[in-house]
Design a protein around this motif. Sequence first.
Motif, PDB file in Angstrom:
ATOM      1  N   PRO A 233       1.125  -1.075   0.036  1.00 46.04           N
ATOM      2  CA  PRO A 233      -0.108   0.047   0.084  1.00 46.04           C
ATOM      3  C   PRO A 233       0.810   1.232   0.020  1.00 46.04           C
ATOM      4  O   PRO A 233       0.374   2.164  -0.527  1.00 46.04           O
ATOM      5  CB  PRO A 233      -0.875  -0.143   1.359  1.00 46.04           C
ATOM      6  CG  PRO A 233      -0.863  -1.539   1.530  1.00 46.04           C
ATOM      7  CD  PRO A 233       0.346  -2.015   1.101  1.00 46.04           C
ATOM      8  N   LYS A 234       2.117   1.276   0.697  1.00 42.93           N
ATOM      9  CA  LYS A 234       2.853   2.632   0.978  1.00 42.93           C
ATOM     10  C   LYS A 234       4.178   2.134   1.097  1.00 42.93           C
ATOM     11  O   LYS A 234       4.800   2.451   2.000  1.00 42.93           O
ATOM     12  CB  LYS A 234       2.178   3.375   2.111  1.00 42.93           C
ATOM     13  CG  LYS A 234       2.823   4.741   2.086  1.00 42.93           C
ATOM     14  CD  LYS A 234       2.151   5.658   1.262  1.00 42.93           C
ATOM     15  CE  LYS A 234       2.785   7.217   1.583  1.00 42.93           C
ATOM     16  NZ  LYS A 234       2.151   8.300   0.759  1.00 42.93           N
ATOM     17  N   PRO A 235       4.987   1.925  -0.184  1.00 40.22           N
ATOM     18  CA  PRO A 235       6.282   1.611  -0.337  1.00 40.22           C
ATOM     19  C   PRO A 235       7.155   2.816   0.249  1.00 40.22           C
ATOM     20  O   PRO A 235       8.242   2.673   0.703  1.00 40.22           O
ATOM     21  CB  PRO A 235       6.602   1.101  -1.422  1.00 40.22           C
ATOM     22  CG  PRO A 235       5.423   1.577  -2.399  1.00 40.22           C
ATOM     23  CD  PRO A 235       4.350   1.679  -1.590  1.00 40.22           C
ATOM     24  N   PHE A 236       6.795   3.930  -0.013  1.00 39.28           N
ATOM     25  CA  PHE A 236       7.530   5.042   0.276  1.00 39.28           C
ATOM     26  C   PHE A 236       6.817   6.237   0.891  1.00 39.28           C
ATOM     27  O   PHE A 236       5.566   6.584   0.481  1.00 39.28           O
ATOM     28  CB  PHE A 236       8.146   5.863  -1.148  1.00 39.28           C
ATOM     29  CG  PHE A 236       8.695   4.736  -2.008  1.00 39.28           C
ATOM     30  CD1 PHE A 236      10.049   4.479  -1.549  1.00 39.28           C
ATOM     31  CD2 PHE A 236       8.294   4.344  -3.128  1.00 39.28           C
ATOM     32  CE1 PHE A 236      11.047   3.679  -2.375  1.00 39.28           C
ATOM     33  CE2 PHE A 236       9.077   3.274  -3.919  1.00 39.28           C
ATOM     34  CZ  PHE A 236      10.142   3.047  -3.738  1.00 39.28           C
ATOM     35  N   ALA A 237       7.358   6.862   1.954  1.00 39.75           N
ATOM     36  CA  ALA A 237       6.378   7.857   2.596  1.00 39.75           C
ATOM     37  C   ALA A 237       6.096   9.013   1.969  1.00 39.75           C
ATOM     38  O   ALA A 237       4.933   9.692   2.070  1.00 39.75           O
ATOM     39  CB  ALA A 237       7.088   8.332   4.009  1.00 39.75           C
ATOM     40  N   ASP A 238       7.163   9.458   0.891  1.00 44.47           N
ATOM     41  CA  ASP A 238       6.852  10.647   0.167  1.00 44.47           C
ATOM     42  C   ASP A 238       6.186  10.452  -1.169  1.00 44.47           C
ATOM     43  O   ASP A 238       6.438  11.182  -2.007  1.00 44.47           O
ATOM     44  CB  ASP A 238       8.247  11.270  -0.018  1.00 44.47           C
ATOM     45  CG  ASP A 238       9.399  10.470  -0.693  1.00 44.47           C
ATOM     46  OD1 ASP A 238       8.789   9.454  -0.675  1.00 44.47           O
ATOM     47  OD2 ASP A 238      10.191  11.248  -1.116  1.00 44.47           O
ATOM     48  N   LYS A 239       5.547   9.363  -1.652  1.00 44.06           N
ATOM     49  CA  LYS A 239       5.029   9.007  -2.692  1.00 44.06           C
ATOM     50  C   LYS A 239       3.746   8.538  -2.632  1.00 44.06           C
ATOM     51  O   LYS A 239       3.427   7.917  -1.377  1.00 44.06           O
ATOM     52  CB  LYS A 239       5.839   8.049  -3.548  1.00 44.06           C
ATOM     53  CG  LYS A 239       7.388   8.723  -3.804  1.00 44.06           C
ATOM     54  CD  LYS A 239       7.962   7.582  -4.766  1.00 44.06           C
ATOM     55  CE  LYS A 239       9.637   7.835  -4.778  1.00 44.06           C
ATOM     56  NZ  LYS A 239       9.981   9.136  -4.945  1.00 44.06           N
ATOM     57  N   THR A 240       2.886   8.461  -3.688  1.00 41.01           N
ATOM     58  CA  THR A 240       1.438   7.950  -3.539  1.00 41.01           C
ATOM     59  C   THR A 240       1.270   6.496  -3.266  1.00 41.01           C
ATOM     60  O   THR A 240       2.301   5.698  -3.457  1.00 41.01           O
ATOM     61  CB  THR A 240       0.906   8.555  -4.824  1.00 41.01           C
ATOM     62  OG1 THR A 240       1.056   9.654  -5.314  1.00 41.01           O
ATOM     63  CG2 THR A 240      -0.418   8.201  -4.949  1.00 41.01           C
ATOM     64  N   GLY A 241       0.291   6.533  -2.479  1.00 43.81           N
ATOM     65  CA  GLY A 241       0.213   4.996  -1.979  1.00 43.81           C
ATOM     66  C   GLY A 241      -0.595   4.052  -3.367  1.00 43.81           C
ATOM     67  O   GLY A 241      -0.801   4.573  -4.244  1.00 43.81           O
ATOM     68  N   THR A 242      -0.834   2.825  -3.051  1.00 48.63           N
ATOM     69  CA  THR A 242      -1.069   2.024  -3.944  1.00 48.63           C
ATOM     70  C   THR A 242      -2.704   1.564  -3.737  1.00 48.63           C
ATOM     71  O   THR A 242      -2.556   0.934  -2.800  1.00 48.63           O
ATOM     72  CB  THR A 242      -0.317   0.719  -4.111  1.00 48.63           C
ATOM     73  OG1 THR A 242       1.060   1.105  -4.558  1.00 48.63           O
ATOM     74  CG2 THR A 242      -0.772  -0.470  -5.322  1.00 48.63           C
ATOM     75  N   GLY A 243      -3.582   1.898  -4.430  1.00 52.30           N
ATOM     76  CA  GLY A 243      -4.985   1.569  -4.303  1.00 52.30           C
ATOM     77  C   GLY A 243      -5.334   0.345  -5.272  1.00 52.30           C
ATOM     78  O   GLY A 243      -4.762   0.091  -6.135  1.00 52.30           O
ATOM     79  N   ALA A 244      -6.636  -0.010  -4.900  1.00 54.46           N
ATOM     80  CA  ALA A 244      -7.167  -1.294  -5.591  1.00 54.46           C
ATOM     81  C   ALA A 244      -8.484  -0.931  -5.652  1.00 54.46           C
ATOM     82  O   ALA A 244      -9.260  -1.494  -5.203  1.00 54.46           O
ATOM     83  CB  ALA A 244      -6.841  -2.468  -5.156  1.00 54.46           C
ATOM     84  N   HIS A 245      -9.024   0.195  -6.219  1.00 54.37           N
ATOM     85  CA  HIS A 245     -10.331   0.660  -6.261  1.00 54.37           C
ATOM     86  C   HIS A 245     -11.332  -0.030  -6.467  1.00 54.37           C
ATOM     87  O   HIS A 245     -11.103  -0.793  -7.663  1.00 54.37           O
ATOM     88  CB  HIS A 245     -10.807   2.217  -6.665  1.00 54.37           C
ATOM     89  CG  HIS A 245      -9.551   3.187  -6.278  1.00 54.37           C
ATOM     90  ND1 HIS A 245      -8.982   4.080  -7.225  1.00 54.37           N
ATOM     91  CD2 HIS A 245      -8.974   3.432  -5.032  1.00 54.37           C
ATOM     92  CE1 HIS A 245      -8.068   4.799  -6.702  1.00 54.37           C
ATOM     93  NE2 HIS A 245      -8.122   4.503  -5.340  1.00 54.37           N
ATOM     94  N   PHE A 246     -12.426  -0.374  -5.931  1.00 50.32           N
ATOM     95  CA  PHE A 246     -13.697  -1.239  -6.216  1.00 50.32           C
ATOM     96  C   PHE A 246     -14.783  -0.568  -6.769  1.00 50.32           C
ATOM     97  O   PHE A 246     -15.126   0.199  -6.081  1.00 50.32           O
ATOM     98  CB  PHE A 246     -14.125  -2.075  -4.958  1.00 50.32           C
ATOM     99  CG  PHE A 246     -13.458  -3.253  -4.425  1.00 50.32           C
ATOM    100  CD1 PHE A 246     -11.857  -3.391  -4.349  1.00 50.32           C
ATOM    101  CD2 PHE A 246     -14.023  -4.319  -3.995  1.00 50.32           C
ATOM    102  CE1 PHE A 246     -11.313  -4.442  -4.003  1.00 50.32           C
ATOM    103  CE2 PHE A 246     -13.355  -5.573  -3.356  1.00 50.32           C
ATOM    104  CZ  PHE A 246     -12.172  -5.500  -3.485  1.00 50.32           C
TER     105      PHE A 246
END
Length: 455
Positions: A233-246
Motif C-alpha cells: 500500500p505505501k512503499p515510500f512515505a513521500d510518494k502516492t500509495g497503491t490503491g485497488a479501487h473497487f
Amino acid sequence: MKTPEQIAEIKQDLLAKGVEYCMGAYVDIHGVPKGKVVPIAHLDHMAQGSERYTGYALDGLGQSPHEDELTSVPDLDHIIQLPWEPKIAWMPADNHFQGEPYALSTRVALQNVIKQANEMGFGFNLGIECEIYLLKRDEQGLLSVPERDNKLNKPCYDLQGFVDQFGWLDEVSSTINNLGWDLYSLDHEDGNSQYEFDFNYADALTTCDRFIFFRFMAKHYAKQRGMIATMMPKPFADKTGTGAHFNMSLSDLQSGANVFKRDASSADDPWGLGLSDTGYYFIGGLLKHGRALCAAFAPTVNSYKRLVRQGAMSYFSWAPVFNSWGSNNRTNAVRVPAGGGRCESRNADGAVNPYLAATLALAAGLEGIREKIDPRQPNEDNLYAISEAERRERGIDFLPQNLLEAVEAFDADPFVAATLGEALKKEFIHYKLQEWNSYHLHVSQWETDRYSSIF
C-alpha cells in the motif's frame, strides 16, 4: 461439481493445449495463493477433492494440529493456462472440510453472499483498478525507483516514465489481453515508477480470481527482469500509495441490465449523479458499515500510511480519510464516477484480500437496499481542507487511522459476524492483532535516529 463426462472433456481440452499439470490455487486470510499441483492424469481426482491440507500450517483457516485436514476443489470454470509456462493450468479453488464448503474460506464466503444477492434478483459486478510499483532492491534490501532520472515531483501520466519500462508494461498488458480480460487503459501513475492497469469488470468472483492472478503474474514478469513488482500500500512515505479501487454495480439477473443506472438528467434522480435509488441505498449500506469495512479494504499496518491527507508528500495524497461519499470527487471514500451507474470504494488498497472485501461490501450494500438506507447529501468539495467544526456539522466520521482502530471497528460491528460467521471473523481479528502487536513492539530506525542521541 462437474460430472465425470464434463471433467473428461475439460481434461482433453487442456491436454490438447499442452497442459501437463494442474495447480489448485486457494488463498489464505491475507489473499496469498496457496495450493498443490497434480499431473493432469489426476485432474478427475483433484476435482473431487483429493488434495488434502493441514489447515494449521496456513494463516486464517482456523484449525488446530489435531484436526482433520481440509481439501481444495478447483473451479473448472475459471482455468488460466500460465502464459509463461503453458504446461501448468492455474485453477482457483475453494476449501472444503469433510465434504462441505469450508466457512473460513474467503472465496466460499463471497459465493455465499452472492447467493443472497441472487435471491434478491441481483448479480454483482466488480472492477478492480490495479495500481502497482515496479522497483529494484539494493544489496541492503532497500527499495528504489529503477531509473535514476525518474524524479518528477508529480510524475502522474508521465510518458517518459512509461516508455522507460515499456518492456514490462507490454508483457503484462499483452498477457491481460491474451487472457481475454480486455485491458482498456494503462498509464504511469502518481508515484515514480508506479503504474495502473485497468481491465474490464466482470462478475465479482471472476474479478477477484483475476486480481489474485494479476499480482502473481506481474511479480513473475518483474522478477524475470531482475526487479520487484509490489502492490504494497505505501512503499515510500513521500510518494502516492497503491490503491485497488473497487468499482461496483448490481445487475438484473433476468435481463442483465445495470440496476444502478439512471439518466442523470432524470427529474427522479435526487442528486443528479446517474444513480438509481437502489444504487444510492447500496452506498448507504457501505457508509453504515464503512469503518468496519475498512479493515478488509485496508488490511495491513502499512495501509494506514496511505490513508492520510498528505503525510510526508508535498501535495494531497488522493487517498480517502473520511467515511464519506460524493460525486466525481476523489476526496471521498465512496464516489460515483462521471456518468453514474456504479460506485467506487477508494479505501481498498493493493494488499486487499479481494474475496473478503467483496463479501463484506456486497453484504453491506444489500443491507442498504433492504433497509433503504439514505446516504444523505453527497460531498462535493475538497474534504481534505474542511475544518473540524464543519466535519462534525456534516456528521462525517473519520475512517480508522491505524490497523488497530480498524480491527476494533471490525470487531464492534455485529454485521461482520452476521456476514462472515463468528469463526472467520475471529480468525481475521487474531491475525491482524498479531500483525499490529508485532509492528508495535518493533523498534524502527526512525526511533533510533530520533531518540538515541537526545535521551
